[in-house]
Design a protein around this motif. Structure first.
Motif, PDB file in Angstrom:
ATOM      1  N   ILE A 203       6.819   3.613   0.601  1.00 39.59           N
ATOM      2  CA  ILE A 203       6.905   2.222   1.085  1.00 39.59           C
ATOM      3  C   ILE A 203       7.951   2.203   2.204  1.00 39.59           C
ATOM      4  O   ILE A 203       9.124   2.499   1.970  1.00 39.59           O
ATOM      5  CB  ILE A 203       7.290   1.260  -0.067  1.00 39.59           C
ATOM      6  CG1 ILE A 203       6.163   1.250  -1.102  1.00 39.59           C
ATOM      7  CG2 ILE A 203       7.578  -0.137   0.462  1.00 39.59           C
ATOM      8  CD1 ILE A 203       6.507   0.545  -2.392  1.00 39.59           C
ATOM      9  N   SER A 204       7.520   1.858   3.428  1.00 42.23           N
ATOM     10  CA  SER A 204       8.427   2.023   4.571  1.00 42.23           C
ATOM     11  C   SER A 204       9.440   0.882   4.653  1.00 42.23           C
ATOM     12  O   SER A 204      10.571   1.090   5.069  1.00 42.23           O
ATOM     13  CB  SER A 204       7.636   2.142   5.873  1.00 42.23           C
ATOM     14  OG  SER A 204       6.717   1.080   5.976  1.00 42.23           O
TER      15      SER A 204
ATOM     16  N   ILE B  14       0.876  -1.176   0.000  1.00 46.64           N
ATOM     17  CA  ILE B  14       0.000   0.000   0.000  1.00 46.64           C
ATOM     18  C   ILE B  14       0.913   1.225   0.000  1.00 46.64           C
ATOM     19  O   ILE B  14       1.826   1.308   0.808  1.00 46.64           O
ATOM     20  CB  ILE B  14      -0.906   0.014   1.251  1.00 46.64           C
ATOM     21  CG1 ILE B  14      -1.811  -1.226   1.248  1.00 46.64           C
ATOM     22  CG2 ILE B  14      -1.760   1.289   1.285  1.00 46.64           C
ATOM     23  CD1 ILE B  14      -2.665  -1.376   2.504  1.00 46.64           C
ATOM     24  N   THR B  15       0.667   2.164  -0.923  1.00 43.64           N
ATOM     25  CA  THR B  15       1.548   3.335  -1.050  1.00 43.64           C
ATOM     26  C   THR B  15       0.893   4.584  -0.447  1.00 43.64           C
ATOM     27  O   THR B  15      -0.247   4.534   0.019  1.00 43.64           O
ATOM     28  CB  THR B  15       1.857   3.625  -2.535  1.00 43.64           C
ATOM     29  OG1 THR B  15       0.679   4.173  -3.136  1.00 43.64           O
ATOM     30  CG2 THR B  15       2.280   2.367  -3.274  1.00 43.64           C
TER      31      THR B  15
ATOM     32  N   GLU C  26      14.607   5.071  -5.510  1.00 42.47           N
ATOM     33  CA  GLU C  26      13.980   6.396  -5.345  1.00 42.47           C
ATOM     34  C   GLU C  26      12.449   6.255  -5.355  1.00 42.47           C
ATOM     35  O   GLU C  26      11.743   6.970  -4.647  1.00 42.47           O
ATOM     36  CB  GLU C  26      14.424   7.338  -6.468  1.00 42.47           C
ATOM     37  CG  GLU C  26      15.794   7.970  -6.255  1.00 42.47           C
ATOM     38  CD  GLU C  26      15.834   8.832  -4.994  1.00 42.47           C
ATOM     39  OE1 GLU C  26      14.909   9.644  -4.786  1.00 42.47           O
ATOM     40  OE2 GLU C  26      16.790   8.668  -4.201  1.00 42.47           O
ATOM     41  N   ALA C  27      11.971   5.316  -6.166  1.00 41.76           N
ATOM     42  CA  ALA C  27      10.517   5.092  -6.248  1.00 41.76           C
ATOM     43  C   ALA C  27       9.975   4.540  -4.932  1.00 41.76           C
ATOM     44  O   ALA C  27       8.836   4.833  -4.549  1.00 41.76           O
ATOM     45  CB  ALA C  27      10.194   4.146  -7.399  1.00 41.76           C
ATOM     46  N   VAL C  28      10.794   3.740  -4.231  1.00 43.80           N
ATOM     47  CA  VAL C  28      10.375   3.212  -2.924  1.00 43.80           C
ATOM     48  C   VAL C  28      10.028   4.382  -2.006  1.00 43.80           C
ATOM     49  O   VAL C  28       8.978   4.391  -1.350  1.00 43.80           O
ATOM     50  CB  VAL C  28      11.488   2.327  -2.302  1.00 43.80           C
ATOM     51  CG1 VAL C  28      11.094   1.872  -0.899  1.00 43.80           C
ATOM     52  CG2 VAL C  28      11.790   1.125  -3.200  1.00 43.80           C
ATOM     53  N   LYS C  29      10.897   5.389  -2.019  1.00 44.84           N
ATOM     54  CA  LYS C  29      10.648   6.609  -1.214  1.00 44.84           C
ATOM     55  C   LYS C  29       9.426   7.369  -1.712  1.00 44.84           C
ATOM     56  O   LYS C  29       8.553   7.756  -0.951  1.00 44.84           O
ATOM     57  CB  LYS C  29      11.860   7.551  -1.301  1.00 44.84           C
ATOM     58  CG  LYS C  29      12.984   7.215  -0.343  1.00 44.84           C
ATOM     59  CD  LYS C  29      14.000   8.364  -0.334  1.00 44.84           C
ATOM     60  CE  LYS C  29      15.402   7.798  -0.281  1.00 44.84           C
ATOM     61  NZ  LYS C  29      16.428   8.770  -0.682  1.00 44.84           N
ATOM     62  N   ARG C  30       9.401   7.605  -3.030  1.00 45.34           N
ATOM     63  CA  ARG C  30       8.294   8.376  -3.617  1.00 45.34           C
ATOM     64  C   ARG C  30       6.951   7.749  -3.311  1.00 45.34           C
ATOM     65  O   ARG C  30       5.962   8.442  -3.095  1.00 45.34           O
ATOM     66  CB  ARG C  30       8.441   8.426  -5.151  1.00 45.34           C
ATOM     67  CG  ARG C  30       9.241   9.583  -5.676  1.00 45.34           C
ATOM     68  CD  ARG C  30       9.055   9.724  -7.186  1.00 45.34           C
ATOM     69  NE  ARG C  30       9.605   8.623  -7.956  1.00 45.34           N
ATOM     70  CZ  ARG C  30      10.862   8.542  -8.379  1.00 45.34           C
ATOM     71  NH1 ARG C  30      11.715   9.515  -8.097  1.00 45.34           N
ATOM     72  NH2 ARG C  30      11.281   7.511  -9.086  1.00 45.34           N
TER      73      ARG C  30
END
Lengths: 268, 268
Positions: free
Chosen positions: B203-204, B145-146, B196-200
Motif C-alpha cells: 500500500i503506497s 488494492i494490494t 509493517e503490513a502496509v509495506k507487505r
C-alpha cells in the motif's frame, strides 16, 4: 486382500522403507501429516479453512488409527505413528530431529491432520506426457519457504506459504494447469510461475531449495510453483515457542500413501 | 410483513437511496455483488473456492431474482439488478461508469455472485465496544488494492487482494480478531495489521484509499486489514480485455442488504 498402498504402509511400519515417496505406489494418492497438541487444533482447523490451497484438510485424526471424516480417507490398516517412511520432530517450535516412527512421542493429548499432497496429481501429469522432471531423475521435488503469508488464523500469524517447484516449458503451462486444476483437495493448479514469481515469492536462490532436491531448470523452461503441504510445518516454525510441546510432521517428501486412488482424488 | 431489509431494498429499487450502506439496517448482513458473462463463471467459482477469505461465495444468482443455494440467502423479494444503491459497470475489463440500476445491462448470458461483506461483523464489533471509526464518523470504510496475489484460478491470474482497513488500538487487536473470526463467510478475522503490513501489502499511501473514504489513524492506533469483497472487481480489472463484454458489480461500500441477520451470519 492387501492393497498395494497397505503393503507399502506395512513396509514403513516395519522400518523397511525410509526414502521419499515421489513416484511410489503409482495410482494411489499421498498425504502430508501434522500432529499437534490439542490446544492448537482449533486454530489449525481455521488456518486450513482460510487457506485451502496450501492446507487442504483431508481429515482430522483424533487417535493414531482413527479418521474423523471417512469420506476421503478410509484405510483398512492405518497407524499414523508408524506408517510414514520418516518423520520430523519439533519441540517448542524448533526442529529437533528425524525419526522413522513417533510411537514414543504421540500422547493422548495429540491430534493429527492429513493434508492433500501434490504428488497425487503427478501420475496424471505423467500419463498425459508431462512427467515432472524430478521423477524422471529419481529425485525428490524441490520445496521453498516463501515470503508470501497465509491468511492469519488465531495463533497462526505471519506463517509463510511453502511451495513445490516443477520446471516446464512455457508451451506446456496451460496443459499442466488444466490437469492439476482438477485435484482441488491436493493443492490444485499452480499458484504462480515464471522468474517474476521467484521474486514475488521471495525465493532467494532457486538452486537451493529448503527441502527436497535441487532440480535444474533448462533455458527453455520456467519454474512452476504449487502450494505445498509442508506449509503447516513452516507455520509451527513461525510460531516458535508459542507452539509449546511436541509437534510431529512427515519428513518433506516422505508421505503417507493412502488407499484413495488418484482418480478418486480428482474433483473432491 | 416487510422486513427492514426488504424495505431498504425496495427503497433502492425505486432509486430513493444512493449512498453507501455502512451502518445501514443494523442487524442485517450485507453482500458484495459481481455479475459476469457466463464464460467466466466456472473459473470465478474456482477463484472463490481457492480464495475463501477475500471471496467467500454466499450464492450464485443464475437469474436476477433467483438464488441457487438458499441455505444462506433466501430473500422474499429480491432483484439484484435494482436492489443495490449503486453499481459499477465494466466493459472489456475497463471501468466505464456508475449507475443506480443495471436492468439495461443484464442479459440472459449473465450470472451473478453474492460474496460476504465485512460490514456484517461491524455491528457485533460495535455491540462489544469496538465501533469502527468510519462508522463513528459517518464515513465509508477505507479500501486499498494490494500487491498480494490471490491463488490463481483458470483465467484469473495475477489478481490482487483488495483489503478494508479499520484503525484500532494495539490493546484492542486480539478482541477485534476474536469477534470478527466468528464470521467465517464474511471475511472472518483480519489478514494482517500494523505498519509493517502496509509495506507487505504494497500500500503506497495509507491516507489515499483506492475506494471509500480516508480515515485518520491516531498515534495510539494501528491499521488493521481485512480481506474485502471488492476483490472480484479488482480481478476483472486485472483480466483487462480478457474479460470480454459487460461486467457489473456493486459500487464499493454500496452493498446489497440481506434478510440474513448478522447473528445468523456467524459461524456459517
Amino acid at each position: 486382500m492387501q492393497s498395494k498402498a497397505q503393503e507399502f504402509r506395512l513396509q514403513c511400519r516395519r522400518g523397511d522403507f525410509n526414502s521419499h515417496t515421489s513416484g511410489s505406489c503409482a495410482g494411489f494418492a499421498q498425504a502430508n501429516l501434522i500432529i499437534l497438541p490439542n490446544v492448537l487444533a482449533k486454530d489449525f482447523e481455521d488456518l486450513c479453512f482460510r487457506n485451502p490451497v496450501p492446507c487442504p484438510l483431508l481429515s482430522k485424526i483424533p487417535k493414531p488409527t482413527v479418521v474423523e471424516d471417512k469420506r476421503i480417507i478410509n484405510g483398512e490398516d492405518f497407524d499414523i505413528r508408524t506408517d510414514l517412511p520418516k518423520y520430523n520432530i519439533y519441540k517448542d517450535g524448533k526442529f529437533v530431529g528425524e525419526k522413522s516412527d513417533v510411537t514414543q512421542e504421540w500422547t493422548e493429548d495429540h491430534v493429527g491432520f492429513l493434508i492433500g499432497c501434490s504428488f497425487s496429481f503427478e501420475n496424471e501429469l505423467s500419463a498425459q506426457g508431462f512427467t515432472p522432471k524430478h521423477q524422471k531423475e529419481g529425485k525428490n521435488v524441490s520445496m521453498y519457504i516463501t515470503t508470501k503469508y497465509l491468511n492469519a488464523a488465531g495463533v497462526f500469524v505471519k506463517c509463510p506459504y511453502v511451495v513445490s517447484m516443477r520446471p516446464y516449458k512455457v508451451d506446456d503451462l496451460e496443459n499442466v494447469r488444466d490437469i492439476s486444476r482438477q485435484f482441488r483437495k491436493t493443492h490444485g493448479e499452480p499458484i504462480d510461475w515464471g522468474y517474476e514469481a521467484v521474486k514475488r515469492l521471495g525465493i532467494s536462490d532457486i538452486k537451493k531449495p529448503e527441502f527436497g532436491d535441487a532440480i535444474e531448470i533448462a533455458d527453455n523452461e520456467i519454474p512452476v510453483f504449487w502450494a505445498c503441504g509442508v506449509t503447516p510445518q513452516a507455520a509451527i516454525r513461525a510460531l516458535g515457542d508459542k507452539a509449546k510441546g511436541i509437534v510431529m510432521g512427515h519428513s518433506p517428501g516422505h508421505m503417507l500413501i493412502l488407499d484413495l486412488t488418484d482418480s478418486k482424488a480428482k474433483n473432491l
